[in-house]
Write an enzyme that holds these catalytic residues in place. Structure first.
Site, PDB file in Angstrom:
ATOM      1  CG  HIS A 137      20.554 102.349  67.630  1.00  0.00           C
ATOM      2  ND1 HIS A 137      20.833 101.064  68.027  1.00  0.00           N
ATOM      3  CD2 HIS A 137      19.586 102.802  68.483  1.00  0.00           C
ATOM      4  CE1 HIS A 137      20.070 100.750  69.061  1.00  0.00           C
ATOM      5  NE2 HIS A 137      19.316 101.782  69.363  1.00  0.00           N
ATOM      6  CG  HIS A 208      15.189 100.280  67.577  1.00  0.00           C
ATOM      7  ND1 HIS A 208      14.213 100.627  68.478  1.00  0.00           N
ATOM      8  CD2 HIS A 208      16.366 100.473  68.203  1.00  0.00           C
ATOM      9  CE1 HIS A 208      14.787 101.039  69.593  1.00  0.00           C
ATOM     10  NE2 HIS A 208      16.102 100.948  69.459  1.00  0.00           N
ATOM     11  CD  GLU A 336      16.684  97.393  70.390  1.00  0.00           C
ATOM     12  OE1 GLU A 336      17.853  97.705  70.089  1.00  0.00           O
ATOM     13  OE2 GLU A 336      16.052  97.952  71.300  1.00  0.00           O
TER      14      GLU A 336
HETATM   15  C1  BGC Z   1      18.937 101.261  73.241  1.00  0.00           C
HETATM   16  C2  BGC Z   1      18.612 102.388  74.186  1.00  0.00           C
HETATM   17  C3  BGC Z   1      18.341 103.619  73.390  1.00  0.00           C
HETATM   18  C4  BGC Z   1      17.213 103.345  72.430  1.00  0.00           C
HETATM   19  C5  BGC Z   1      16.938 104.526  71.559  1.00  0.00           C
HETATM   20  C6  BGC Z   1      17.734 101.052  72.357  1.00  0.00           C
HETATM   21  O1  BGC Z   1      18.014 100.043  71.449  1.00  0.00           O
HETATM   22  O2  BGC Z   1      19.235 100.081  73.925  1.00  0.00           O
HETATM   23  O3  BGC Z   1      19.664 102.606  75.097  1.00  0.00           O
HETATM   24  O4  BGC Z   1      18.015 104.697  74.231  1.00  0.00           O
HETATM   25  O5  BGC Z   1      17.505 102.239  71.634  1.00  0.00           O
HETATM   26  O6  BGC Z   1      15.754 104.361  70.894  1.00  0.00           O
END
Ligand code: BGC
Length: 372
Positions: A137, A208, A336
């Site tokens: 991210h 998210h 997402e």
């Molecule tokens: C990911 C996960 C991650 C999470 C963290 C998600 O978008 O796919 O692997 O642990 O975000 O908040």
């Protein structure tokens, strides 16, 4: 006598002032106190809470740090407005959390293997967290931590701009991103991303939000029905990185082409953290995914120009959120919209390269309705 009169005047003045202060606080429909989102950091950057409403009383509250959606009120089957996203009551709680609640993620949503990629024969190394070999991210100081400059266009629309400097978290190029949140009167929330870069780079923004459509954020989402318009997915290696293959979903527990409850899926598959290859193929008029809560009657449909969607059902969440509610595993799910994970290192995946002079523009729409 004179003394006691001035004492009384002083007390009543204090009383009036404190009453004024109290009555000046107007809470949002979701119960947030905007003052608890106002701050100025050591660089003079300001944060605030921005409120959008449509004519049906749908409300979204957004803080400019990470363009985080803090609350999202939508009507349930009885017409009562319910908050359907996880979040916190005050800014500091976001600073101490690494869950990305409601945030715009970037520059690259999801993972890049070993936090490295090569573009035009130049190697780039990205910042990562100490416990993860990959970039996730956009890195520890990704967009979710950055101050966006907000322009409130009107009651239903805000634009947030952020200028990300060359080499921020290791990514090349000065990149200017503008995110628009817009509520329409058909109860849609559209999120539009635009960007420009001055050097070739990779870019994959998303939002998210953690959803719970039940109308009670303390409740489980296991009874939610999920549909995903995807007949293939990108399988992962032991480090959560795609192997590069596309696998058929048929006869696997990843299959949501016929709506089924998260409970039945999780019973077979365990919790989900997987990228689906969308059958909508970037066509925003085609349904990409859908979720329904039988308790509230709320349906959320997802439409997107993106080729993929990550279904994430956090298993080990344990955090105290809005109104003191403890968010636990199976309390929420994320859908997402995104390009596939690790695309910068995967020649078979649609490209996430952005070059100078190429305008970047993607849109995701969340549409809410009710069924009795
Ligand atoms: C990911 C996960 C991650 C999470 C963290 C998600 O978008 O796919 O692997 O642990 O975000 O908040």
């Amino acid at each position: 006598m004179k003394k006691s009169i001035s004492f009384i005047i002083a007390i009543s003045l204090l009383f009036t002032l404190s009453c004024k202060k109290e009555s000046a606080v107007v809470l949002t429909d979701s119960g947030l106190n905007p003052i608890l989102f106002q701050s100025i950091n050591s660089d003079g950057k300001k944060s605030d809470l921005f409120v959008l409403k449509n004519k049906n009383g749908m409300e979204i509250c957004v803080t400019n740090i990470g363009m985080r959606i803090v609350s999202l009120m939508v009507p349930d089957k009885n017409g009562e407005k319910k908050d359907i996203v996880l979040g916190f009551d005050r800014l500091e709680q976001y600073e101490n959390s690494d869950n990305y609640f409601g945030a715009v993620t970037g520059r690259y949503t999801n993972r890049i293997a070993n936090a490295k990629f090569v573009l035009d024969r130049v190697s780039y190394e990205l910042r990562k967290k100490f416990d993860d070999p990959n970039s996730l991210h956009g890195g520890p100081n990704g967009f979710h931590t950055q101050y966006f400059t907000i322009t409130q266009e009107n009651e239903t629309e805000i634009k947030g701009n952020y200028f990300s400097k060359n080499k921020e978290e290791g990514f090349p190029g000065d990149l200017s991103i503008t995110v628009t949140y817009k509520l329409a009167d058909d109860n849609t929330l559209s999120i539009h991303y635009e960007a420009e870069t001055n050097m070739p780079t990779v870019f994959n923004p998303s939002n998210h939000s953690y959803f719970n459509l039940s109308g009670d954020l303390s409740q489980s989402v296991l009874d939610h029905q999920i549909y995903i318009n995807a007949s293939t997915y990108t399988p992962l290696n032991e480090n959560m990185i795609p192997t590069g293959e596309f696998k058929d979903i048929k006869d696997t527990c990843f299959d949501f082409t016929q709506a089924k409850t998260l409970e039945s899926g999780i019973a077979e598959c365990g919790n989900y953290d997987l990228n689906y290859v969308l059958g909508s193929e970037g066509d925003i008029s085609v349904l990409a995914a859908k979720a329904f809560s039988p308790t509230s009657g709320i349906t959320m449909e997802v439409y997107t120009t993106e080729p993929g969607i990550q279904l994430y059902t956090p298993e080990d969440l344990q955090v105290t959120g809005k109104k003191g509610i403890v968010y636990k595993g199976n309390n929420s799910f994320c859908l997402e919209t995104q390009h596939y994970p690790d695309s910068p290192n995967q020649p078979n995946f649609p490209t996430t390269v952005l070059r100078p002079g190429e305008p970047f523009s993607t849109t995701t729409i969340y549409k809410f309705s009710t069924n009795k």
